[in-house]
Design a protein around this motif. Structure first.
Motif, PDB file in Angstrom:
ATOM      1  N   GLU A  63      31.324  33.451  38.065  1.00 51.83           N
ATOM      2  CA  GLU A  63      31.413  32.265  37.700  1.00 51.83           C
ATOM      3  C   GLU A  63      30.368  31.884  36.523  1.00 51.83           C
ATOM      4  OE1 GLU A  63      32.107  30.265  42.333  1.00 51.83           O
ATOM      5  OE2 GLU A  63      29.899  30.408  41.500  1.00 51.83           O
ATOM      6  N   ALA A  64      29.133  32.538  36.361  1.00 55.83           N
ATOM      7  CA  ALA A  64      28.163  32.148  35.195  1.00 55.83           C
ATOM      8  C   ALA A  64      28.874  32.619  34.078  1.00 55.83           C
ATOM      9  CB  ALA A  64      27.062  32.941  35.619  1.00 55.83           C
ATOM     10  N   HIS A  65      29.646  33.770  34.070  1.00 54.58           N
ATOM     11  CA  HIS A  65      30.320  34.339  32.806  1.00 54.58           C
ATOM     12  C   HIS A  65      31.301  33.363  32.151  1.00 54.58           C
ATOM     13  CE1 HIS A  65      31.343  37.565  29.904  1.00 54.58           C
ATOM     14  NE2 HIS A  65      32.321  37.473  30.400  1.00 54.58           N
ATOM     15  N   THR A  66      32.251  32.926  33.243  1.00 54.19           N
ATOM     16  CA  THR A  66      33.314  32.230  32.959  1.00 54.19           C
ATOM     17  C   THR A  66      33.201  30.794  32.785  1.00 54.19           C
ATOM     18  OG1 THR A  66      34.023  31.988  35.206  1.00 54.19           O
ATOM     19  CG2 THR A  66      34.909  33.784  34.092  1.00 54.19           C
ATOM     20  N   GLY A  67      31.964  30.231  33.564  1.00 50.49           N
ATOM     21  CA  GLY A  67      31.604  28.753  33.483  1.00 50.49           C
ATOM     22  C   GLY A  67      32.662  28.112  34.430  1.00 50.49           C
ATOM     23  N   ALA A  68      33.637  28.571  35.198  1.00 48.66           N
ATOM     24  CA  ALA A  68      34.296  28.374  36.201  1.00 48.66           C
ATOM     25  C   ALA A  68      34.125  28.972  37.817  1.00 48.66           C
ATOM     26  CB  ALA A  68      35.916  28.567  35.599  1.00 48.66           C
ATOM     27  N   ALA A  69      34.311  27.779  38.435  1.00 41.04           N
ATOM     28  CA  ALA A  69      34.241  28.273  39.946  1.00 41.04           C
ATOM     29  C   ALA A  69      35.258  29.268  40.357  1.00 41.04           C
ATOM     30  CB  ALA A  69      34.250  27.258  41.029  1.00 41.04           C
ATOM     31  N   VAL A  70      35.002  30.074  41.407  1.00 41.87           N
ATOM     32  CA  VAL A  70      36.187  31.297  41.910  1.00 41.87           C
ATOM     33  C   VAL A  70      37.289  30.459  42.361  1.00 41.87           C
ATOM     34  CG1 VAL A  70      36.592  32.865  43.590  1.00 41.87           C
ATOM     35  CG2 VAL A  70      34.462  32.791  42.643  1.00 41.87           C
ATOM     36  N   GLY A  71      37.017  29.081  42.919  1.00 48.39           N
ATOM     37  CA  GLY A  71      38.216  28.405  43.350  1.00 48.39           C
ATOM     38  C   GLY A  71      39.137  27.926  42.073  1.00 48.39           C
ATOM     39  N   LEU A  72      38.498  27.584  41.070  1.00 48.02           N
ATOM     40  CA  LEU A  72      39.486  27.267  39.937  1.00 48.02           C
ATOM     41  C   LEU A  72      39.845  28.670  39.139  1.00 48.02           C
ATOM     42  CD1 LEU A  72      40.092  25.020  37.990  1.00 48.02           C
ATOM     43  CD2 LEU A  72      38.109  25.452  36.613  1.00 48.02           C
ATOM     44  N   ILE A  73      39.272  29.518  39.278  1.00 43.83           N
ATOM     45  CA  ILE A  73      39.900  30.691  38.630  1.00 43.83           C
ATOM     46  C   ILE A  73      41.179  31.112  39.529  1.00 43.83           C
ATOM     47  CG2 ILE A  73      39.746  33.192  38.230  1.00 43.83           C
ATOM     48  CD1 ILE A  73      36.396  32.553  37.751  1.00 43.83           C
ATOM     49  N   PHE A  74      41.096  31.240  40.871  1.00 48.37           N
ATOM     50  CA  PHE A  74      42.130  31.414  41.645  1.00 48.37           C
ATOM     51  C   PHE A  74      43.302  30.324  41.188  1.00 48.37           C
ATOM     52  CE2 PHE A  74      39.899  34.334  44.219  1.00 48.37           C
ATOM     53  CZ  PHE A  74      40.892  34.793  45.066  1.00 48.37           C
ATOM     54  N   GLU A  75      43.028  28.956  41.116  1.00 46.66           N
ATOM     55  CA  GLU A  75      43.880  28.062  40.984  1.00 46.66           C
ATOM     56  C   GLU A  75      44.794  28.223  39.525  1.00 46.66           C
ATOM     57  OE1 GLU A  75      43.852  23.233  40.115  1.00 46.66           O
ATOM     58  OE2 GLU A  75      42.706  23.964  41.658  1.00 46.66           O
ATOM     59  N   LEU A  76      43.846  28.749  38.670  1.00 47.84           N
ATOM     60  CA  LEU A  76      44.735  28.898  37.034  1.00 47.84           C
ATOM     61  C   LEU A  76      45.215  30.302  37.050  1.00 47.84           C
ATOM     62  CD1 LEU A  76      41.749  27.020  35.114  1.00 47.84           C
ATOM     63  CD2 LEU A  76      43.905  25.934  35.794  1.00 47.84           C
ATOM     64  N   GLU A  77      44.444  31.327  37.430  1.00 53.56           N
ATOM     65  CA  GLU A  77      44.990  32.447  37.131  1.00 53.56           C
ATOM     66  C   GLU A  77      45.571  33.217  38.367  1.00 53.56           C
ATOM     67  OE1 GLU A  77      42.070  34.701  35.329  1.00 53.56           O
ATOM     68  OE2 GLU A  77      41.411  33.070  33.766  1.00 53.56           O
ATOM     69  N   GLY A  78      45.392  32.619  39.545  1.00 46.08           N
ATOM     70  CA  GLY A  78      45.789  33.248  40.685  1.00 46.08           C
ATOM     71  C   GLY A  78      45.088  34.360  41.282  1.00 46.08           C
ATOM     72  N   GLU A  79      45.220  34.899  42.538  1.00 52.12           N
ATOM     73  CA  GLU A  79      44.368  35.981  42.800  1.00 52.12           C
ATOM     74  C   GLU A  79      44.177  37.212  41.870  1.00 52.12           C
ATOM     75  OE1 GLU A  79      43.353  38.735  46.779  1.00 52.12           O
ATOM     76  OE2 GLU A  79      44.728  37.099  46.801  1.00 52.12           O
ATOM     77  N   ALA A  80      45.418  37.646  41.093  1.00 49.59           N
ATOM     78  CA  ALA A  80      45.546  38.821  40.428  1.00 49.59           C
ATOM     79  C   ALA A  80      44.600  38.380  39.282  1.00 49.59           C
ATOM     80  CB  ALA A  80      46.916  39.109  39.883  1.00 49.59           C
ATOM     81  N   GLY A  81      44.440  37.466  38.761  1.00 53.44           N
ATOM     82  CA  GLY A  81      43.644  37.177  37.602  1.00 53.44           C
ATOM     83  C   GLY A  81      42.294  37.286  37.992  1.00 53.44           C
ATOM     84  N   PHE A  82      41.966  36.570  39.188  1.00 51.75           N
ATOM     85  CA  PHE A  82      40.465  36.950  39.619  1.00 51.75           C
ATOM     86  C   PHE A  82      40.112  38.216  39.833  1.00 51.75           C
ATOM     87  CE2 PHE A  82      37.589  37.234  42.966  1.00 51.75           C
ATOM     88  CZ  PHE A  82      36.540  36.690  42.456  1.00 51.75           C
ATOM     89  N   ARG A  83      41.049  38.945  40.310  1.00 54.23           N
ATOM     90  CA  ARG A  83      40.727  40.345  40.815  1.00 54.23           C
ATOM     91  C   ARG A  83      40.384  41.204  39.469  1.00 54.23           C
ATOM     92  NH1 ARG A  83      38.607  39.764  45.620  1.00 54.23           N
ATOM     93  NH2 ARG A  83      40.279  38.765  46.848  1.00 54.23           N
ATOM     94  N   ARG A  84      41.317  40.861  38.284  1.00 54.55           N
ATOM     95  CA  ARG A  84      41.012  41.563  37.082  1.00 54.55           C
ATOM     96  C   ARG A  84      39.518  41.369  36.770  1.00 54.55           C
ATOM     97  NH1 ARG A  84      46.367  40.193  36.303  1.00 54.55           N
ATOM     98  NH2 ARG A  84      45.704  38.357  35.267  1.00 54.55           N
ATOM     99  N   ARG A  85      39.223  39.942  36.745  1.00 57.52           N
ATOM    100  CA  ARG A  85      37.746  39.708  36.300  1.00 57.52           C
ATOM    101  C   ARG A  85      36.773  40.368  36.910  1.00 57.52           C
ATOM    102  NH1 ARG A  85      37.370  35.279  32.728  1.00 57.52           N
ATOM    103  NH2 ARG A  85      39.207  34.221  32.388  1.00 57.52           N
ATOM    104  N   GLU A  86      36.946  40.314  38.291  1.00 58.21           N
ATOM    105  CA  GLU A  86      35.987  40.847  39.296  1.00 58.21           C
ATOM    106  C   GLU A  86      35.965  42.260  39.053  1.00 58.21           C
ATOM    107  OE1 GLU A  86      35.961  40.532  44.027  1.00 58.21           O
ATOM    108  OE2 GLU A  86      37.761  41.444  43.452  1.00 58.21           O
ATOM    109  N   SER A  87      36.933  43.246  38.807  1.00 61.05           N
ATOM    110  CA  SER A  87      36.890  44.619  38.462  1.00 61.05           C
ATOM    111  C   SER A  87      36.143  44.789  37.204  1.00 61.05           C
ATOM    112  CB  SER A  87      38.154  45.091  38.278  1.00 61.05           C
ATOM    113  OG  SER A  87      39.096  45.429  39.483  1.00 61.05           O
ATOM    114  N   ALA A  88      36.459  43.977  36.163  1.00 62.96           N
ATOM    115  CA  ALA A  88      35.444  44.131  34.840  1.00 62.96           C
ATOM    116  C   ALA A  88      34.284  43.866  35.015  1.00 62.96           C
ATOM    117  CB  ALA A  88      36.009  43.159  33.723  1.00 62.96           C
ATOM    118  N   MET A  89      33.948  42.886  35.882  1.00 55.72           N
ATOM    119  CA  MET A  89      32.314  42.497  36.144  1.00 55.72           C
ATOM    120  C   MET A  89      31.611  43.480  36.710  1.00 55.72           C
ATOM    121  SD  MET A  89      29.954  40.371  35.428  1.00 55.72           S
ATOM    122  CE  MET A  89      30.952  38.800  34.818  1.00 55.72           C
TER     123      MET A  89
END
Length: 182
Positions: free
Chosen positions: A40-66
């Motif tokens: 959330e700090a890195h993206t400036g967006a809440a996890v829920g918003l990331i899920f909404e905009l990018e789906g779970e797959a998009g969130f998981r990519r961000r999660e893996s990189a972090m």
């Protein structure tokens, strides 16, 4: 005894990874990091918003990189999200870079702890019990696969009790150190 420079907490949502992790970090005088908060700090967006905009797959990519970047640090206590173990590479990173603690909570404990939670994207649907039971069937074998230590967090009282129970177990089973030097 598993020498490792860092402690990584895995387990289902509502198991107490963030709360217990903060207390353990304080007791060991180590920095505490919550993976979801870092995203959330890195993206400036809440996890829920990331899920909404990018789906779970998009969130998981961000999660893996972090996760890859944070796990490379030494001397931290890291609380992961419940689904971080879904990716085989994440499991390898966790296993090879730290001492992995599985905070295990049964579905009844999760339901009680998450009763008022409206932030977690995977719980934003009817049938919370069925969803948590499905997640447990899918994820518990993955937590078990990488865990150096399993601590049931259901029925242990408050987070302070769980942290002190964990502290006692860590003193017996974990040696802070560099795994490459072993």
């Amino acid at each position: 005894m598993n020498p490792a420079p860092s402690l990584f907490l895995v387990g289902p949502m509502g198991a107490g990874k963030t709360t217990v992790g903060r207390l353990i970090a304080e007791l060991f005088r180590m920095p505490f990091i919550d993976l979801d908060h870092e995203i959330e700090a890195h993206t400036g967006a809440a996890v829920g918003l990331i899920f909404e905009l990018e789906g779970e797959a998009g969130f998981r990519r961000r999660e893996s990189a972090m996760l890859a970047g944070l796990a490379a640090r030494h001397g931290i206590v890291l609380a992961t999200g419940g689904g971080a173990v879904l990716d085989a590479e994440n499991r390898r990173v966790l296993r090879e870079n730290g001492f992995v603690i599985w905070l295990d909570a049964d579905v009844d404990a999760q339901l009680a702890r998450l009763a008022r939670d409206r932030q977690r994207p995977l719980l934003q649907a009817p049938g919370r019990r069925e969803r948590l039971e499905r997640l447990a069937r899918e994820r518990n074998p993955l937590y078990a696969e990488i865990a150096d230590l399993r601590l049931p967090s259901s029925g242990v009282g408050n987070s302070s009790h769980a942290a002190h129970d964990l502290l006692d177990l860590l003193e017996a089973r974990w040696r802070r150190g560099n795994p490459e030097a072993a």
